[in-house]
Design an enzyme around this catalytic site. Structure first.
Site, PDB file in Angstrom:
ATOM      1  N   ASP A 156      34.995  24.332  -1.670  1.00 23.76           N
ATOM      2  CA  ASP A 156      34.256  25.104  -2.330  1.00 23.76           C
ATOM      3  C   ASP A 156      32.645  25.530  -1.703  1.00 23.76           C
ATOM      4  OD1 ASP A 156      34.466  26.716  -5.313  1.00 23.76           O
ATOM      5  OD2 ASP A 156      32.453  25.778  -4.881  1.00 23.76           O
TER       6      ASP A 156
ATOM      7  N   LYS B 250      32.066  32.764  -3.540  1.00 17.50           N
ATOM      8  CA  LYS B 250      31.684  33.386  -4.660  1.00 17.50           C
ATOM      9  C   LYS B 250      30.661  34.556  -4.407  1.00 17.50           C
ATOM     10  CE  LYS B 250      31.968  28.968  -6.929  1.00 17.50           C
ATOM     11  NZ  LYS B 250      31.405  28.195  -5.760  1.00 17.50           N
TER      12      LYS B 250
ATOM     13  N   HIS C 203      30.256  34.680  -9.384  1.00 21.31           N
ATOM     14  CA  HIS C 203      29.560  33.424  -9.540  1.00 21.31           C
ATOM     15  C   HIS C 203      28.978  33.299 -10.897  1.00 21.31           C
ATOM     16  CE1 HIS C 203      27.174  30.153  -6.913  1.00 21.31           C
ATOM     17  NE2 HIS C 203      27.559  29.709  -8.145  1.00 21.31           N
TER      18      HIS C 203
END
Length: 327
Positions: free
Chosen positions: A58, A93, A126
């Site tokens: 991530d 993101k 985000h």
């Protein structure tokens, strides 16, 4: 969304995201370092994680870790740790300054350029806020602007239709904000990534997401100790320490196993080899009903309150408005 487990070659269970998504290992490694570390440190940690068996990573524009992650992926392929990029699940993101209809696609293309990838597996909004174009953190109070969620989400859908990301989703969204997206979405969010741990269990949000086919992903599953906003209160929780002692596990393992048993995916953040290895050792045992009940009864408090995303000028002037009362 098919939330049935599917065994991966490394025995890390996966969730299949829909529509059209790829299998996502339920345990992933976060790359947000707070305080920041050098790109070579990040790259080395990611390579170590791949060697240990992590396949889900991530990142975000905000983190500054897209480039070292991309370099690590390329090196992992070149030295034979993985056969190809397709062996990994990569999330990034959309930052607030790009949360405008016309800026979403260019922002994703920049992330792909940083990562040297042709596609993401998952692209998330985000935070549910927008700011004036031009990257900045923390965002100045006068630079927040109202988000055109319809335009932003339609642009996210375009990103998926173009094949630049296999799935799309959100992060830090309340039930109400998710419902607003679902009201007009042609492609519903596949994931909502939020703070979630035994001391902030998000029961209402989890129920809402399950009812709407949205997978919840937990960040700060151990309380984000060591970050500028985190706390040691999760790892120092007496109930969790007692369960860990009786079970012969670490408190971290108890927290992560609890998350697995809640039917969510989890992002751990440690660049320490032994802790990365320990965090993987959560799949061949389970919590007893009594242990689960004790965790269920732990008093609840949000840790990441989002003060950086409210402004006296709006659109969210208070913590309550940002989370729609879910605090």
């Amino acid at each position: 969304m098919d939330t049935s487990f599917k065994a991966s070659p490394l025995s890390i269970p996966e969730y299949v995201l829909s529509p059209g998504g790829r299998p996502m290992p339920i345990l992933g490694l976060g790359t947000a370092a707070s305080p920041p570390v050098g790109s070579q440190v990040t790259k080395a940690a990611i390579l170590q994680a791949i060697e240990l068996g992590y396949r889900h990573f991530d990142t975000a524009c905000l983190y500054g870790s897209e480039q070292p992650l991309g370099e690590a992926i390329a090196e992992a392929v070149s030295v034979g740790l993985i056969k190809s990029r397709d062996d990994l699940f990569i999330t990034s993101k959309l930052w607030c300054s790009d949360a405008h209809g016309g800026l979403v696609l260019p922002a994703l293309r920049r992330s792909l350029k940083n990562l040297k990838l042709e596609y993401l597996d998952l692209y998330l909004i985000h935070w549910p806020v927008s700011s004036k174009p031009g990257y900045e953190f923390p965002i100045k109070q006068e630079d927040f602007v109202a988000t055109d969620f319809n335009a932003v989400w339609k642009a996210m859908e375009d990103c998926q239709r173009l094949g630049l990301t296999k799935s799309i989703g959100v992060s830090n969204f309340s039930c109400k904000k998710l419902a607003d997206i679902l009201a007009f979405a042609e492609i519903p969010p596949a994931v909502n990534q939020v703070e979630l741990n035994p001391l902030w269990q998000q029961k209402k949000l989890r129920e809402f997401c399950k009812a709407n086919g949205i997978l919840v992903t937990a960040y700060a599953p151990l309380g984000a100790q060591g970050t500028i906003w985190g706390s040691n209160r999760v790892l120092e929780c007496e109930i969790l320490k007692q369960i860990a002692k009786e079970k012969g596990k670490t408190v971290a393992q108890i927290c992560l196993r609890w998350g697995v048993e809640q039917g969510i995916s989890i992002l751990v953040k440690s660049f320490n080899k032994e802790r990365m290895k320990s965090n993987l050792e959560i799949f061949n045992w389970s919590l007893s009903p009594e242990e689960a009940r004790k965790i269920d009864d732990i008093p609840q408090t949000r840790l990441c309150r989002g003060e950086n995303y409210i402004s006296k000028y709006g659109p969210f002037k208070t913590i309550e408005e940002l989370w729609d009362g879910e605090i």
